[in-house]
Motif scaffolding. Structure first.
Motif, mmCIF file in Angstrom:
data_model
loop_
_atom_site.group_PDB
_atom_site.id
_atom_site.type_symbol
_atom_site.label_atom_id
_atom_site.label_comp_id
_atom_site.label_asym_id
_atom_site.label_seq_id
_atom_site.Cartn_x
_atom_site.Cartn_y
_atom_site.Cartn_z
ATOM 1 N N ASN A 136 0.921 -1.246 -0.134
ATOM 2 C CA ASN A 136 0.133 -0.044 0.120
ATOM 3 C C ASN A 136 0.845 1.257 0.179
ATOM 4 O O ASN A 136 0.664 2.244 -0.719
ATOM 5 N N GLY A 137 2.030 1.211 0.765
ATOM 6 C CA GLY A 137 2.869 2.436 1.053
ATOM 7 C C GLY A 137 3.732 2.608 -0.408
ATOM 8 O O GLY A 137 3.637 3.820 -0.788
ATOM 9 N N LEU A 138 3.918 1.719 -1.174
ATOM 10 C CA LEU A 138 4.726 1.732 -2.325
ATOM 11 C C LEU A 138 3.599 2.083 -3.365
ATOM 12 O O LEU A 138 4.174 3.078 -4.238
ATOM 13 N N MET A 139 2.562 1.654 -3.263
ATOM 14 C CA MET A 139 1.599 2.103 -4.476
ATOM 15 C C MET A 139 1.199 3.546 -4.416
ATOM 16 O O MET A 139 0.590 4.112 -5.340
ATOM 17 N N ASP A 140 1.015 3.954 -3.100
ATOM 18 C CA ASP A 140 0.720 5.194 -2.979
ATOM 19 C C ASP A 140 1.672 6.400 -3.694
ATOM 20 O O ASP A 140 1.487 7.294 -4.010
ATOM 21 N N LYS A 141 2.942 5.908 -3.685
ATOM 22 C CA LYS A 141 3.887 6.574 -4.582
ATOM 23 C C LYS A 141 3.886 6.555 -5.838
ATOM 24 O O LYS A 141 3.661 7.150 -6.780
ATOM 25 N N ILE A 142 3.432 5.203 -6.310
ATOM 26 C CA ILE A 142 3.428 4.896 -7.868
ATOM 27 C C ILE A 142 2.116 5.516 -8.294
ATOM 28 O O ILE A 142 2.288 5.944 -9.617
ATOM 29 N N ASP B 175 0.714 8.193 -8.297
ATOM 30 C CA ASP B 175 0.787 9.688 -8.536
ATOM 31 C C ASP B 175 1.909 9.930 -9.369
ATOM 32 O O ASP B 175 2.267 11.093 -9.690
ATOM 33 N N ALA B 176 2.729 8.739 -9.849
ATOM 34 C CA ALA B 176 3.980 9.061 -10.755
ATOM 35 C C ALA B 176 3.498 9.326 -12.224
ATOM 36 O O ALA B 176 2.311 8.839 -12.654
ATOM 37 N N LYS B 177 4.258 10.440 -12.694
ATOM 38 C CA LYS B 177 3.767 10.889 -14.148
ATOM 39 C C LYS B 177 4.387 10.039 -15.284
ATOM 40 O O LYS B 177 3.630 9.970 -16.240
ATOM 41 N N ASN B 178 5.055 8.885 -14.825
ATOM 42 C CA ASN B 178 5.699 8.025 -16.072
ATOM 43 C C ASN B 178 5.096 6.762 -15.594
ATOM 44 O O ASN B 178 5.145 5.649 -16.528
ATOM 45 N N ILE B 179 4.114 6.368 -14.749
ATOM 46 C CA ILE B 179 3.432 4.959 -14.641
ATOM 47 C C ILE B 179 2.035 5.050 -14.540
ATOM 48 O O ILE B 179 1.490 5.936 -14.028
ATOM 49 N N SER B 180 1.710 4.141 -15.284
ATOM 50 C CA SER B 180 -0.087 3.737 -15.510
ATOM 51 C C SER B 180 -0.451 2.630 -14.983
ATOM 52 O O SER B 180 0.427 1.579 -15.402
ATOM 53 N N VAL B 181 -1.286 2.421 -14.188
ATOM 54 C CA VAL B 181 -1.704 1.164 -13.454
ATOM 55 C C VAL B 181 -3.075 0.801 -13.852
ATOM 56 O O VAL B 181 -3.988 1.585 -13.830
ATOM 57 N N TYR B 182 -3.307 -0.388 -14.544
ATOM 58 C CA TYR B 182 -4.521 -1.044 -14.597
ATOM 59 C C TYR B 182 -4.666 -2.430 -13.933
ATOM 60 O O TYR B 182 -3.762 -3.189 -13.917
ATOM 61 N N GLU B 183 -5.970 -2.627 -13.461
ATOM 62 C CA GLU B 183 -6.602 -3.573 -12.950
ATOM 63 C C GLU B 183 -7.469 -4.425 -13.940
ATOM 64 O O GLU B 183 -7.739 -4.081 -14.843
ATOM 65 N N ASN B 184 -7.561 -5.987 -13.484
ATOM 66 C CA ASN B 184 -8.616 -6.736 -14.141
ATOM 67 C C ASN B 184 -8.340 -6.583 -15.805
ATOM 68 O O ASN B 184 -8.974 -6.425 -16.737
#
Length: 498
Positions: free
Chosen positions: A178-184, A186-195
Protein backbone atom coordinates in the motif's frame (compact mmCIF):
# COMPACT_ATOMS: atom_id res chain seq x y z
CA UNK A 1 -11.65 -19.23 -2.62
CA UNK A 2 -10.58 -18.75 0.99
CA UNK A 3 -9.18 -15.28 1.69
CA UNK A 4 -5.96 -14.72 3.59
CA UNK A 5 -5.45 -12.62 6.70
CA UNK A 6 -3.63 -9.97 4.66
CA UNK A 7 -6.29 -9.34 2.03
CA UNK A 8 -8.47 -7.31 4.37
CA UNK A 9 -5.68 -4.71 4.59
CA UNK A 10 -5.61 -4.09 0.83
CA UNK A 11 -6.39 -0.41 0.27
CA UNK A 12 -8.11 -0.97 -3.08
CA UNK A 13 -7.85 1.98 -5.43
CA UNK A 14 -10.16 0.80 -8.20
CA UNK A 15 -7.78 1.30 -11.09
CA UNK A 16 -9.42 1.04 -14.51
CA UNK A 17 -8.90 -1.90 -16.82
CA UNK A 18 -7.23 -1.80 -20.23
CA UNK A 19 -9.90 -0.76 -22.74
CA UNK A 20 -7.85 0.44 -25.69
CA UNK A 21 -4.62 -0.23 -27.55
CA UNK A 22 -1.56 1.65 -26.25
CA UNK A 23 2.20 2.02 -26.54
CA UNK A 24 4.76 2.29 -23.74
CA UNK A 25 8.46 1.74 -23.04
CA UNK A 26 8.01 -0.98 -20.42
CA UNK A 27 5.07 -3.27 -19.69
CA UNK A 28 5.10 -4.95 -16.26
CA UNK A 29 2.75 -7.95 -16.12
CA UNK A 30 1.74 -8.74 -12.55
CA UNK A 31 1.17 -6.22 -9.75
CA UNK A 32 2.30 -8.36 -6.84
CA UNK A 33 5.28 -7.51 -4.67
CA UNK A 34 7.78 -8.04 -7.51
CA UNK A 35 5.95 -6.01 -10.15
CA UNK A 36 5.11 -3.20 -7.77
CA UNK A 37 8.73 -3.11 -6.52
CA UNK A 38 10.08 -2.91 -10.08
CA UNK A 39 7.69 -0.04 -10.83
CA UNK A 40 8.71 1.72 -7.62
CA UNK A 41 12.40 1.35 -8.49
CA UNK A 42 11.72 3.03 -11.85
CA UNK A 43 9.79 5.98 -10.43
CA UNK A 44 10.57 9.31 -12.10
CA UNK A 45 12.91 7.77 -14.68
CA UNK A 46 12.70 8.58 -18.38
CA UNK A 47 10.81 5.34 -19.02
CA UNK A 48 7.06 5.29 -19.59
CA UNK A 49 5.64 2.28 -17.77
CA UNK A 50 2.38 0.38 -17.75
CA UNK A 51 1.75 -1.95 -14.80
CA UNK A 52 -1.12 -4.42 -15.21
CA UNK A 53 -2.72 -7.12 -13.10
CA UNK A 54 -5.29 -9.71 -14.13
CA UNK A 55 -7.18 -9.04 -10.88
CA UNK A 56 -6.76 -6.48 -8.11
CA UNK A 57 -3.20 -5.36 -7.34
CA UNK A 58 -1.29 -7.57 -4.89
CA UNK A 59 -4.33 -9.71 -4.17
CA UNK A 60 -3.00 -13.11 -5.25
CA UNK A 61 0.36 -14.78 -4.51
CA UNK A 62 1.74 -11.90 -2.45
CA UNK A 63 -1.38 -11.88 -0.29
CA UNK A 64 -0.90 -15.58 0.52
CA UNK A 65 2.57 -15.32 2.07
CA UNK A 66 3.34 -15.55 5.80
CA UNK A 67 5.30 -12.27 5.63
CA UNK A 68 8.74 -13.28 6.92
CA UNK A 69 11.83 -11.26 5.98
CA UNK A 70 14.79 -13.46 6.79
CA UNK A 71 18.09 -14.81 5.54
CA UNK A 72 17.79 -17.90 7.76
CA UNK A 73 15.76 -20.06 5.41
CA UNK A 74 15.41 -23.63 6.59
CA UNK A 75 18.61 -25.41 5.38
CA UNK A 76 18.64 -23.54 2.07
CA UNK A 77 22.38 -22.84 1.93
CA UNK A 78 23.42 -26.49 1.94
CA UNK A 79 20.85 -27.20 -0.77
CA UNK A 80 22.47 -24.55 -2.98
CA UNK A 81 25.96 -25.67 -1.93
CA UNK A 82 25.28 -29.26 -3.00
CA UNK A 83 23.64 -28.22 -6.28
CA UNK A 84 25.79 -25.25 -7.32
CA UNK A 85 28.87 -24.99 -5.08
CA UNK A 86 30.07 -22.90 -2.16
CA UNK A 87 30.54 -19.55 -3.92
CA UNK A 88 26.97 -19.46 -5.18
CA UNK A 89 25.62 -20.46 -1.78
CA UNK A 90 27.52 -17.56 -0.22
CA UNK A 91 26.40 -15.14 -2.93
CA UNK A 92 22.79 -16.17 -2.37
CA UNK A 93 23.23 -15.41 1.34
CA UNK A 94 24.54 -11.94 0.44
CA UNK A 95 21.52 -11.39 -1.81
CA UNK A 96 19.16 -12.10 1.07
CA UNK A 97 20.97 -9.69 3.38
CA UNK A 98 20.84 -7.02 0.66
CA UNK A 99 17.12 -7.70 0.19
CA UNK A 100 16.44 -7.05 3.87
CA UNK A 101 18.29 -3.75 3.62
CA UNK A 102 16.26 -2.77 0.54
CA UNK A 103 12.93 -3.47 2.23
CA UNK A 104 13.93 -1.58 5.37
CA UNK A 105 15.12 1.37 3.27
CA UNK A 106 11.82 1.51 1.36
CA UNK A 107 9.90 1.47 4.62
CA UNK A 108 12.03 4.21 6.14
CA UNK A 109 12.16 6.43 3.04
CA UNK A 110 8.39 6.35 2.61
CA UNK A 111 7.42 6.21 6.29
CA UNK A 112 5.35 3.07 5.64
CA UNK A 113 3.43 1.72 8.60
CA UNK A 114 3.50 -2.01 7.85
CA UNK A 115 4.04 -3.43 11.34
CA UNK A 116 7.70 -4.19 10.67
CA UNK A 117 9.11 -6.00 13.69
CA UNK A 118 12.59 -7.28 14.42
CA UNK A 119 12.10 -10.93 15.19
CA UNK A 120 14.02 -13.95 16.35
CA UNK A 121 14.04 -16.51 13.53
CA UNK A 122 14.71 -20.16 14.28
CA UNK A 123 15.13 -23.28 12.15
CA UNK A 124 14.64 -26.44 14.17
CA UNK A 125 14.01 -30.14 13.91
CA UNK A 126 12.46 -32.93 15.93
CA UNK A 127 13.97 -35.49 13.60
CA UNK A 128 17.21 -37.14 14.79
CA UNK A 129 18.18 -37.97 11.22
CA UNK A 130 18.47 -34.24 10.40
CA UNK A 131 21.26 -33.51 12.91
CA UNK A 132 24.00 -34.06 10.32
CA UNK A 133 22.29 -31.57 8.03
CA UNK A 134 22.27 -28.99 10.82
CA UNK A 135 26.00 -29.58 11.27
CA UNK A 136 26.66 -28.78 7.60
CA UNK A 137 24.43 -25.71 7.74
CA UNK A 138 26.35 -24.60 10.85
CA UNK A 139 29.65 -24.80 8.94
CA UNK A 140 28.23 -22.80 6.04
CA UNK A 141 26.63 -20.11 8.21
CA UNK A 142 29.83 -19.74 10.22
CA UNK A 143 31.91 -19.37 7.06
CA UNK A 144 29.53 -16.61 5.87
CA UNK A 145 30.14 -14.76 9.13
CA UNK A 146 26.63 -15.29 10.50
CA UNK A 147 26.25 -14.83 14.24
CA UNK A 148 23.72 -17.39 15.30
CA UNK A 149 22.81 -19.43 18.34
CA UNK A 150 21.97 -23.10 18.88
CA UNK A 151 19.39 -22.08 21.48
CA UNK A 152 16.25 -19.96 21.16
CA UNK A 153 13.09 -18.81 22.90
CA UNK A 154 11.25 -21.69 21.27
CA UNK A 155 9.78 -23.81 24.05
CA UNK A 156 9.47 -27.38 22.81
CA UNK A 157 11.06 -30.33 24.57
CA UNK A 158 10.90 -32.46 21.40
CA UNK A 159 13.34 -30.22 19.48
CA UNK A 160 16.67 -32.01 18.98
CA UNK A 161 18.56 -29.31 17.05
CA UNK A 162 18.06 -25.67 16.19
CA UNK A 163 19.70 -22.56 14.74
CA UNK A 164 18.55 -19.07 15.69
CA UNK A 165 19.31 -15.50 14.61
CA UNK A 166 18.04 -12.30 16.22
CA UNK A 167 18.12 -9.92 13.23
CA UNK A 168 15.29 -11.16 11.04
CA UNK A 169 11.94 -9.41 10.56
CA UNK A 170 8.24 -9.92 10.04
CA UNK A 171 5.76 -7.44 8.56
CA UNK A 172 2.39 -7.01 6.89
CA UNK A 173 3.19 -7.38 3.17
CA UNK A 174 -0.01 -5.72 1.97
CA UNK A 175 0.46 -2.65 4.16
CA UNK A 176 4.00 -2.45 2.76
CA UNK A 177 2.71 -2.53 -0.81
CA UNK A 178 0.00 0.00 0.00
CA UNK A 179 2.84 2.35 0.88
CA UNK A 180 4.73 1.76 -2.37
CA UNK A 181 1.56 2.02 -4.44
CA UNK A 182 0.74 5.40 -2.89
CA UNK A 183 3.95 6.64 -4.54
CA UNK A 184 3.40 4.83 -7.83
CA UNK A 185 -0.19 5.98 -8.44
CA UNK A 186 0.87 9.62 -8.50
CA UNK A 187 3.93 9.09 -10.69
CA UNK A 188 3.85 10.84 -14.06
CA UNK A 189 5.64 8.01 -15.86
CA UNK A 190 3.58 5.05 -14.57
CA UNK A 191 0.02 3.96 -15.38
CA UNK A 192 -1.64 1.13 -13.43
CA UNK A 193 -4.46 -1.08 -14.73
CA UNK A 194 -6.37 -3.82 -12.93
CA UNK A 195 -8.63 -6.61 -14.23
CA UNK A 196 -6.41 -6.66 -17.30
CA UNK A 197 -5.34 -10.11 -18.40
CA UNK A 198 -2.49 -10.69 -20.82
CA UNK A 199 -3.11 -13.66 -23.11
CA UNK A 200 -0.43 -13.50 -25.77
CA UNK A 201 2.94 -11.93 -26.54
CA UNK A 202 4.26 -11.63 -30.07
CA UNK A 203 7.42 -10.07 -31.43
CA UNK A 204 7.38 -7.48 -34.19
CA UNK A 205 10.91 -6.50 -35.24
CA UNK A 206 12.48 -4.79 -32.21
CA UNK A 207 9.21 -4.36 -30.32
CA UNK A 208 6.74 -6.64 -28.55
CA UNK A 209 2.97 -6.68 -28.79
CA UNK A 210 1.05 -8.01 -25.80
CA UNK A 211 -2.65 -8.79 -26.10
CA UNK A 212 -4.40 -7.51 -22.97
CA UNK A 213 -8.20 -7.73 -22.69
CA UNK A 214 -8.17 -8.17 -26.46
CA UNK A 215 -6.26 -4.90 -27.07
CA UNK A 216 -2.64 -4.44 -28.17
CA UNK A 217 0.01 -2.92 -25.92
CA UNK A 218 3.21 -2.20 -27.88
CA UNK A 219 6.36 -1.99 -25.83
CA UNK A 220 10.15 -2.09 -25.95
CA UNK A 221 10.56 -4.24 -22.85
CA UNK A 222 8.35 -6.64 -20.90
CA UNK A 223 8.73 -7.63 -17.27
CA UNK A 224 6.98 -10.87 -16.33
CA UNK A 225 6.25 -10.54 -12.63
CA UNK A 226 3.22 -12.82 -12.63
CA UNK A 227 4.68 -15.58 -10.43
CA UNK A 228 4.40 -18.17 -13.22
CA UNK A 229 4.46 -17.34 -16.95
CA UNK A 230 1.35 -17.97 -19.01
CA UNK A 231 3.37 -19.39 -21.92
CA UNK A 232 5.83 -22.25 -22.39
CA UNK A 233 8.14 -20.66 -24.94
CA UNK A 234 10.51 -18.88 -24.73
CA UNK A 235 12.45 -19.76 -21.59
CA UNK A 236 11.02 -23.25 -21.03
CA UNK A 237 10.14 -22.23 -17.48
CA UNK A 238 7.87 -25.27 -16.90
CA UNK A 239 10.95 -27.47 -17.46
CA UNK A 240 13.02 -25.57 -14.90
CA UNK A 241 10.46 -25.40 -12.12
CA UNK A 242 7.75 -27.23 -10.26
CA UNK A 243 5.05 -25.96 -7.92
CA UNK A 244 4.55 -26.53 -4.23
CA UNK A 245 1.33 -25.90 -2.34
CA UNK A 246 0.99 -25.17 1.36
CA UNK A 247 -1.90 -24.67 3.73
CA UNK A 248 -1.88 -21.64 6.01
CA UNK A 249 -4.11 -21.20 9.04
CA UNK A 250 -4.45 -18.29 11.43
CA UNK A 251 -6.32 -17.47 14.60
CA UNK A 252 -6.68 -14.61 17.04
CA UNK A 253 -4.75 -15.09 20.26
CA UNK A 254 -4.18 -13.11 23.45
CA UNK A 255 -0.41 -12.66 23.25
CA UNK A 256 1.88 -12.39 20.20
CA UNK A 257 5.44 -13.63 20.79
CA UNK A 258 8.55 -12.15 19.22
CA UNK A 259 9.68 -15.31 17.45
CA UNK A 260 9.11 -17.04 14.11
CA UNK A 261 10.33 -20.38 12.90
CA UNK A 262 10.33 -23.28 10.49
CA UNK A 263 11.04 -26.95 10.94
CA UNK A 264 13.41 -29.01 8.83
CA UNK A 265 12.24 -32.57 8.51
CA UNK A 266 9.03 -34.12 9.73
CA UNK A 267 6.68 -33.02 11.08
CA UNK A 268 6.94 -29.90 8.89
CA UNK A 269 5.41 -26.58 9.85
CA UNK A 270 6.20 -22.87 9.89
CA UNK A 271 4.87 -20.23 12.25
CA UNK A 272 4.95 -16.55 13.12
CA UNK A 273 2.94 -14.08 15.19
CA UNK A 274 1.33 -10.84 14.09
CA UNK A 275 0.04 -7.80 15.97
CA UNK A 276 -1.74 -5.15 13.89
CA UNK A 277 -2.23 -2.85 16.87
CA UNK A 278 -5.77 -4.03 17.41
CA UNK A 279 -5.70 -7.82 17.24
CA UNK A 280 -3.02 -10.44 17.71
CA UNK A 281 -2.67 -13.57 15.59
CA UNK A 282 -0.70 -16.73 15.19
CA UNK A 283 -0.04 -17.75 11.57
CA UNK A 284 0.73 -21.39 10.94
CA UNK A 285 1.79 -23.03 7.67
CA UNK A 286 2.03 -26.78 7.13
CA UNK A 287 1.25 -29.73 4.84
CA UNK A 288 3.55 -28.46 2.08
CA UNK A 289 3.88 -30.78 -0.91
CA UNK A 290 4.16 -30.80 -4.68
CA UNK A 291 0.87 -29.80 -6.23
CA UNK A 292 0.62 -33.24 -7.82
CA UNK A 293 0.56 -34.84 -4.35
CA UNK A 294 -2.12 -34.98 -1.64
CA UNK A 295 -5.11 -34.23 -3.85
CA UNK A 296 -7.65 -34.77 -1.07
CA UNK A 297 -8.11 -31.05 -0.42
CA UNK A 298 -10.64 -31.45 2.37
CA UNK A 299 -8.27 -33.67 4.36
CA UNK A 300 -5.42 -31.22 3.79
CA UNK A 301 -7.49 -28.33 5.14
CA UNK A 302 -8.64 -30.36 8.12
CA UNK A 303 -5.06 -31.39 8.92
CA UNK A 304 -4.05 -27.74 8.76
CA UNK A 305 -6.81 -26.72 11.16
CA UNK A 306 -6.05 -29.60 13.53
CA UNK A 307 -2.39 -28.57 13.79
CA UNK A 308 -3.10 -25.03 14.93
CA UNK A 309 -5.95 -26.14 17.17
CA UNK A 310 -3.51 -28.47 18.94
CA UNK A 311 -2.11 -25.29 20.50
CA UNK A 312 -5.55 -24.36 21.84
CA UNK A 313 -8.69 -26.23 20.94
CA UNK A 314 -10.78 -23.10 21.51
CA UNK A 315 -9.11 -21.15 18.71
CA UNK A 316 -11.36 -19.94 15.91
CA UNK A 317 -9.36 -20.92 12.87
CA UNK A 318 -9.39 -19.43 9.36
CA UNK A 319 -7.19 -20.68 6.55
CA UNK A 320 -6.02 -20.27 2.97
CA UNK A 321 -3.76 -22.01 0.45
CA UNK A 322 -0.42 -20.83 -0.85
CA UNK A 323 1.42 -21.73 -4.06
CA UNK A 324 5.19 -21.40 -4.57
CA UNK A 325 7.30 -21.79 -7.69
CA UNK A 326 10.29 -24.00 -6.92
CA UNK A 327 13.45 -24.32 -9.03
CA UNK A 328 15.54 -27.43 -9.53
CA UNK A 329 18.74 -25.80 -8.25
CA UNK A 330 17.14 -23.79 -5.40
CA UNK A 331 17.95 -20.40 -6.97
CA UNK A 332 15.44 -17.90 -8.41
CA UNK A 333 15.11 -17.33 -12.15
CA UNK A 334 15.56 -13.60 -12.72
CA UNK A 335 16.69 -11.73 -15.82
CA UNK A 336 16.36 -12.03 -19.59
CA UNK A 337 14.21 -15.02 -20.48
CA UNK A 338 16.45 -16.08 -23.39
CA UNK A 339 19.23 -14.80 -25.62
CA UNK A 340 16.73 -14.32 -28.44
CA UNK A 341 14.40 -12.29 -26.23
CA UNK A 342 16.74 -10.10 -24.20
CA UNK A 343 14.05 -7.49 -23.64
CA UNK A 344 11.66 -9.95 -22.02
CA UNK A 345 12.63 -10.11 -18.34
CA UNK A 346 11.28 -12.59 -15.84
CA UNK A 347 11.32 -13.00 -12.07
CA UNK A 348 10.09 -16.30 -10.65
CA UNK A 349 11.15 -19.37 -8.67
CA UNK A 350 11.47 -17.89 -5.20
CA UNK A 351 11.43 -21.31 -3.50
CA UNK A 352 9.00 -20.23 -0.73
CA UNK A 353 11.09 -17.20 0.30
CA UNK A 354 9.21 -14.59 -1.68
CA UNK A 355 9.64 -11.50 0.46
CA UNK A 356 13.41 -11.27 0.25
CA UNK A 357 13.69 -12.72 -3.24
CA UNK A 358 11.08 -10.35 -4.64
CA UNK A 359 13.02 -7.36 -3.31
CA UNK A 360 16.37 -8.47 -4.70
CA UNK A 361 14.78 -9.61 -7.98
CA UNK A 362 13.07 -6.24 -8.46
CA UNK A 363 16.41 -4.51 -7.90
CA UNK A 364 18.11 -6.79 -10.43
CA UNK A 365 15.37 -6.29 -13.04
CA UNK A 366 15.41 -2.51 -12.66
CA UNK A 367 19.23 -2.46 -12.81
CA UNK A 368 19.14 -4.45 -16.07
CA UNK A 369 16.62 -1.99 -17.51
CA UNK A 370 18.72 0.99 -16.41
CA UNK A 371 21.96 -0.56 -17.70
CA UNK A 372 23.50 -0.83 -14.25
CA UNK A 373 25.79 -3.57 -12.99
CA UNK A 374 24.38 -6.05 -10.46
CA UNK A 375 26.45 -8.78 -8.86
CA UNK A 376 23.52 -11.21 -8.79
CA UNK A 377 22.87 -11.15 -12.53
CA UNK A 378 24.77 -14.36 -13.29
CA UNK A 379 23.60 -16.11 -10.11
CA UNK A 380 19.92 -15.75 -10.99
CA UNK A 381 20.26 -15.92 -14.79
CA UNK A 382 17.31 -18.00 -16.12
CA UNK A 383 19.60 -19.39 -18.85
CA UNK A 384 22.35 -20.51 -16.45
CA UNK A 385 24.07 -23.84 -17.24
CA UNK A 386 22.37 -27.05 -16.18
CA UNK A 387 24.27 -28.91 -13.45
CA UNK A 388 23.99 -32.65 -12.82
CA UNK A 389 22.06 -32.01 -9.61
CA UNK A 390 19.72 -29.64 -11.39
CA UNK A 391 19.09 -32.23 -14.13
CA UNK A 392 18.44 -34.93 -11.54
CA UNK A 393 15.98 -32.70 -9.69
CA UNK A 394 14.23 -31.96 -12.97
CA UNK A 395 13.60 -35.67 -13.49
CA UNK A 396 12.40 -36.20 -9.91
CA UNK A 397 10.45 -33.00 -9.34
CA UNK A 398 9.28 -31.66 -12.67
CA UNK A 399 9.01 -34.56 -15.08
CA UNK A 400 7.73 -37.31 -12.81
CA UNK A 401 5.59 -34.89 -10.79
CA UNK A 402 3.75 -33.70 -13.89
CA UNK A 403 3.53 -37.20 -15.33
CA UNK A 404 2.12 -38.48 -12.05
CA UNK A 405 -0.53 -35.77 -11.91
CA UNK A 406 -1.56 -36.36 -15.51
CA UNK A 407 -1.71 -40.15 -15.18
CA UNK A 408 -3.53 -40.28 -11.84
CA UNK A 409 -6.22 -37.93 -13.04
CA UNK A 410 -6.69 -40.08 -16.10
CA UNK A 411 -7.22 -43.35 -14.26
CA UNK A 412 -8.22 -42.44 -10.70
CA UNK A 413 -11.43 -40.97 -9.37
CA UNK A 414 -11.69 -39.27 -5.99
CA UNK A 415 -14.75 -40.84 -4.31
CA UNK A 416 -15.40 -37.73 -2.22
CA UNK A 417 -16.21 -35.81 -5.42
CA UNK A 418 -19.33 -37.91 -5.96
CA UNK A 419 -20.36 -37.55 -2.33
CA UNK A 420 -20.11 -33.80 -2.70
CA UNK A 421 -21.86 -33.71 -6.06
CA UNK A 422 -18.89 -33.29 -8.38
CA UNK A 423 -17.69 -35.73 -11.00
CA UNK A 424 -15.66 -36.16 -14.15
CA UNK A 425 -17.39 -37.73 -17.14
CA UNK A 426 -17.62 -37.44 -20.91
CA UNK A 427 -20.14 -35.62 -23.05
CA UNK A 428 -20.06 -36.20 -26.79
CA UNK A 429 -16.64 -37.77 -26.33
CA UNK A 430 -15.22 -34.73 -24.52
CA UNK A 431 -13.91 -34.92 -20.93
CA UNK A 432 -15.89 -32.58 -18.67
CA UNK A 433 -16.22 -31.71 -15.02
CA UNK A 434 -19.66 -31.43 -13.47
CA UNK A 435 -20.52 -29.71 -10.19
CA UNK A 436 -24.05 -29.84 -8.81
CA UNK A 437 -24.77 -26.98 -6.41
CA UNK A 438 -27.11 -26.89 -3.41
CA UNK A 439 -30.05 -25.93 -5.66
CA UNK A 440 -29.43 -28.93 -7.91
CA UNK A 441 -28.12 -26.80 -10.75
CA UNK A 442 -25.40 -28.37 -12.90
CA UNK A 443 -22.22 -26.44 -13.66
CA UNK A 444 -20.50 -28.13 -16.61
CA UNK A 445 -16.97 -27.20 -17.69
CA UNK A 446 -14.14 -28.67 -19.70
CA UNK A 447 -11.91 -30.82 -17.48
CA UNK A 448 -8.77 -29.99 -19.46
CA UNK A 449 -6.52 -27.08 -18.43
CA UNK A 450 -5.94 -24.71 -21.40
CA UNK A 451 -2.33 -24.10 -20.31
CA UNK A 452 -0.68 -27.46 -21.11
CA UNK A 453 -3.71 -29.76 -21.34
CA UNK A 454 -3.48 -31.42 -17.92
CA UNK A 455 -6.63 -32.89 -16.37
CA UNK A 456 -8.25 -30.97 -13.50
CA UNK A 457 -9.16 -32.12 -9.98
CA UNK A 458 -12.08 -30.80 -7.97
CA UNK A 459 -11.28 -28.84 -4.82
CA UNK A 460 -14.34 -29.48 -2.66
CA UNK A 461 -13.34 -26.87 -0.07
CA UNK A 462 -12.85 -23.88 -2.37
CA UNK A 463 -15.28 -25.20 -4.99
CA UNK A 464 -12.73 -24.84 -7.76
CA UNK A 465 -11.28 -27.03 -10.50
CA UNK A 466 -7.51 -27.13 -9.91
CA UNK A 467 -4.66 -28.12 -12.21
CA UNK A 468 -2.19 -30.41 -10.38
CA UNK A 469 0.49 -29.83 -13.03
CA UNK A 470 1.03 -26.05 -13.03
CA UNK A 471 -1.45 -24.61 -10.55
CA UNK A 472 -4.18 -23.00 -12.66
CA UNK A 473 -7.56 -22.77 -10.91
CA UNK A 474 -11.09 -22.25 -12.25
CA UNK A 475 -14.43 -21.62 -10.54
CA UNK A 476 -17.39 -23.98 -11.03
CA UNK A 477 -18.59 -21.92 -13.99
CA UNK A 478 -15.25 -22.24 -15.76
CA UNK A 479 -13.81 -18.78 -15.13
CA UNK A 480 -10.06 -18.76 -14.60
CA UNK A 481 -9.27 -17.45 -11.10
CA UNK A 482 -5.54 -18.22 -11.04
CA UNK A 483 -2.92 -18.67 -13.75
CA UNK A 484 -0.78 -19.60 -15.53
CA UNK A 485 -3.82 -20.33 -17.70
CA UNK A 486 -5.28 -17.14 -19.10
CA UNK A 487 -8.29 -18.83 -20.67
CA UNK A 488 -11.57 -20.06 -19.19
CA UNK A 489 -12.82 -23.66 -19.38
CA UNK A 490 -16.43 -22.85 -20.20
CA UNK A 491 -18.20 -25.04 -22.73
CA UNK A 492 -21.42 -24.79 -24.67
CA UNK A 493 -23.96 -26.60 -22.48
CA UNK A 494 -26.59 -26.80 -25.23
CA UNK A 495 -27.92 -30.35 -25.51
CA UNK A 496 -25.50 -31.54 -22.79
CA UNK A 497 -26.84 -34.50 -20.89
CA UNK A 498 -25.31 -35.77 -17.62
Amino acid sequence: MKKSLWQKYNKQRKFTSVDKSMSTDILIIGAGITGVSVAYNLLNTNHDIILIDKDICFNDTTAKTTGKITYLQDLKYQDIYKACGYEKAKLYYESQKDAIRLIKKNIKDNEIDCDLEKTEMVTFTKDESKIKDFELEKELLSSFGVKYSTTSNLKDDDVVRQSSVKNAYTFNPIKYLNGLMDKIKDAKNISVYENSIATKIKKEKSKYVTIVNGYEIRTNKIVLACSYPFFTLPGLIPLKTYLEKSYVSYAKIKDAKNIAGITSGNPFYSFRYYDDGKDKYIIYLNNSCKISDKLNYKKNYNDCKDEIKSLDNNLKVEYWTNMDVMTNDYLPLVGKISDDDKNVLIATGYNTWGMTNSAISAKLISDIIMGKKNKYKELFDPSRPVTFKRALNFVNNTFFGTLKAYTLNLIKKNPSWYKNKALVTKIDGKRVGVYIDSKGEKHIVSNICPHLKCFLTFNEVDKTWDCPCHGSRFDVDGNVVKGPSCYNIKIDETNSKV
